[in-house]
Design an enzyme around this catalytic site. Structure first.
Site, PDB file in Angstrom:
ATOM      1  N   PRO A  97       0.903  -1.402  -0.046  1.00 44.98           N
ATOM      2  CA  PRO A  97      -0.155   0.057  -0.020  1.00 44.98           C
ATOM      3  C   PRO A  97       0.790   1.260   0.068  1.00 44.98           C
ATOM      4  CG  PRO A  97      -0.714  -1.434   1.704  1.00 44.98           C
ATOM      5  CD  PRO A  97       0.747  -2.093   1.153  1.00 44.98           C
ATOM      6  N   GLY A 101       3.684   3.711   5.185  1.00 38.56           N
ATOM      7  CA  GLY A 101       4.681   3.488   6.160  1.00 38.56           C
ATOM      8  C   GLY A 101       5.286   1.930   5.799  1.00 38.56           C
ATOM      9  N   LEU A 102       4.922   1.436   4.965  1.00 42.70           N
ATOM     10  CA  LEU A 102       5.598   0.143   4.696  1.00 42.70           C
ATOM     11  C   LEU A 102       6.517   0.161   3.455  1.00 42.70           C
ATOM     12  CD1 LEU A 102       2.459  -2.040   4.799  1.00 42.70           C
ATOM     13  CD2 LEU A 102       3.884  -1.572   6.693  1.00 42.70           C
ATOM     14  N   GLY A 103       7.019   1.403   3.143  1.00 49.17           N
ATOM     15  CA  GLY A 103       8.146   1.277   2.360  1.00 49.17           C
ATOM     16  C   GLY A 103       7.981   1.255   0.834  1.00 49.17           C
ATOM     17  N   SER A 104       6.724   1.625   0.333  1.00 45.98           N
ATOM     18  CA  SER A 104       6.517   1.220  -0.982  1.00 45.98           C
ATOM     19  C   SER A 104       7.199   1.926  -2.059  1.00 45.98           C
ATOM     20  CB  SER A 104       4.890   1.364  -1.346  1.00 45.98           C
ATOM     21  OG  SER A 104       4.761   2.676  -1.500  1.00 45.98           O
ATOM     22  N   ALA A 106      10.515   2.972  -1.705  1.00 35.29           N
ATOM     23  CA  ALA A 106      11.828   2.490  -2.038  1.00 35.29           C
ATOM     24  C   ALA A 106      11.785   1.119  -2.622  1.00 35.29           C
ATOM     25  CB  ALA A 106      12.476   2.280  -0.331  1.00 35.29           C
ATOM     26  N   ASP A 150      14.856   2.885   5.209  1.00 39.87           N
ATOM     27  CA  ASP A 150      13.886   2.273   4.212  1.00 39.87           C
ATOM     28  C   ASP A 150      14.952   1.514   3.269  1.00 39.87           C
ATOM     29  OD1 ASP A 150      11.976   3.148   5.619  1.00 39.87           O
ATOM     30  OD2 ASP A 150      10.804   3.984   4.078  1.00 39.87           O
TER      31      ASP A 150
HETATM   32  O1  PMV Z   1       8.550   5.784   5.043  1.00 42.45           O
HETATM   33  P1  PMV Z   1       7.873   5.881   6.267  1.00 42.45           P
HETATM   34  O2  PMV Z   1       6.793   6.222   6.507  1.00 42.45           O
HETATM   35  O3  PMV Z   1       7.963   3.999   6.779  1.00 42.45           O
HETATM   36  O4  PMV Z   1       8.846   6.386   7.221  1.00 42.45           O
HETATM   37  C1  PMV Z   1      10.261   6.466   7.287  1.00 42.45           C
HETATM   38  C2  PMV Z   1      10.731   6.399   8.762  1.00 42.45           C
HETATM   39  C3  PMV Z   1      11.065   7.875   9.192  1.00 42.45           C
HETATM   40  O5  PMV Z   1      11.806   7.758  10.511  1.00 42.45           O
HETATM   41  C4  PMV Z   1       9.931   8.485   9.799  1.00 42.45           C
HETATM   42  C5  PMV Z   1      12.003   8.693   8.407  1.00 42.45           C
HETATM   43  C6  PMV Z   1      13.218   8.035   8.050  1.00 42.45           C
HETATM   44  O6  PMV Z   1      13.954   8.593   6.765  1.00 42.45           O
HETATM   45  O7  PMV Z   1      13.828   7.645   8.665  1.00 42.45           O
END
Ligand code: PMV
Length: 315
Positions: A97, A101-104, A106, A150
């Site tokens: 998704p 926050g699941l790294g889509s 990257a 990520d």
């Molecule tokens: O991409 P996300 O939503 O999993 O967030 C990354 C994690 C943070 O620590 C908030 C940002 C980072 O660059 O590490």
């Protein structure tokens, strides 16, 4: 010739946000959901970028500078020293998704880099280190100041203990002495990482002492967590996840939906639970025993989780 490659999603178990400020963090790959990229010759010439799920079908030259697919292709072309790439069609899809926050982002970049490196016969670009480094360059366009965690976890596809530092980040593998069963529940609320990271920076600038102390607490929780994971003390890992969630609440990056799913999971018997990633939406993660897994899953579903993924880190 058609070449395909994939990359996994990821979950941050400890230390999000504080990791941007040099504190240690722990992230694990989420191998059940993956991004995929396929590269094949383009009989019409030119470089065509296709993402059927997003209704994207454009030529590279037409793509804006910050288009994530185009930015990744340009990074690979630059790294390969090939200013003019042969005609090709790049097709991407993802089960991860977006904005949750699941790294889509990257994972999509990493899959593209691997597929293109193979297609262009540039094996030196497909080492885990290179995939991570090139993905990081693309992440910078979208996130401003990504910590690098990520890209590291999706490229290396293994649990990592990560510290952002100069001139090289510290990336360490660690021993998982007892299996960790994780349920990842989606609030269904989209949240843009950059906005949350920018807001934390604004608060840090306004209240440096307070935020440095919060980051220190996250850092020492991550260190204790690594120790507990290496000792196989699963109950302690759960307690530390819940402790990390409380610090993230103090940082104002949780949300009512995240807090609700975290509380529901713990009430149903999870060993611990926390939001994961940038926050203010997206996913939470709960640590469960084999006995309680079903009860926690049911409670999360009844509590409003849109999807629930399972992953197990094994010894
Ligand atoms: O991409 P996300 O939503 O999993 O967030 C990354 C994690 C943070 O620590 C908030 C940002 C980072 O660059 O590490």
């Amino acid at each position: 010739m058609r070449i395909e490659a994939t990359a996994p999603g990821k979950v941050i178990l400890f230390g999000e946000h504080a990791v941007v400020y040099g504190r240690p963090a722990i992230a694990v790959p989420l191998t059940q959901v993956r991004a995929a990229a396929a590269v094949e010759p383009n009989p019409e010439g030119g470089i065509r970028l296709v993402a059927p799920d997003l209704a994207v079908d454009i030529q590279l030259e037409e793509a804006p500078y910050d288009d994530p697919l185009a930015a990744t292709v340009r990074q690979v072309a630059r790294a390969a020293g090939m200013p003019k790439l042969p005609g090709l069609i790049l097709t991407v899809s993802s089960q991860i998704p977006i904005a949750s926050g699941l790294g889509s982002g990257a994972a999509i970049s990493a899959a593209i880099i691997r597929a293109l490196a193979a297609y262009l016969a540039q094996p030196e670009l497909s080492t885990d280190e290179q995939v991570s480094a090139l993905t990081y360059e693309v992440e910078k366009i979208h996130h401003g100041t990504p910590s690098g965690i990520d890209n590291t976890v999706v490229a290396f596809e293994r649990p990592v203990y990560f510290v952002r530092r100069q001139p090289r980040n510290l990336v360490e593998a660690f021993r998982v002495a007892s299996p960790l069963r994780l349920l990842v529940g989606d609030t269904g609320v989209a949240s843009a990482t950059k906005l949350v990271v920018d807001d934390v920076r604004r608060q840090w600038l306004a209240e440096r002492r307070v935020f440095e102390a919060l980051f220190d607490r996250c850092g020492s929780i991550a260190e204790s967590a690594r120790d507990a994971i290496e000792r196989g003390d699963v109950a302690e890992v759960g307690k530390l996840m819940s402790a990390n969630h409380r610090v993230l609440q103090e940082m104002t990056v949780s949300s009512p939906e995240l807090d609700r799913l975290v509380a529901v999971a713990v009430d149903a018997g999870a060993l611990g639970a926390k939001m994961s990633g940038a926050g203010r939406g997206g996913n939470m993660v709960a640590l469960v025993s084999a006995e309680e897994e079903e009860a926690v899953r049911t409670a999360l579903a009844q509590g409003g989780a849109r999807t629930i993924l399972t992953t197990c880190l094994s010894a």
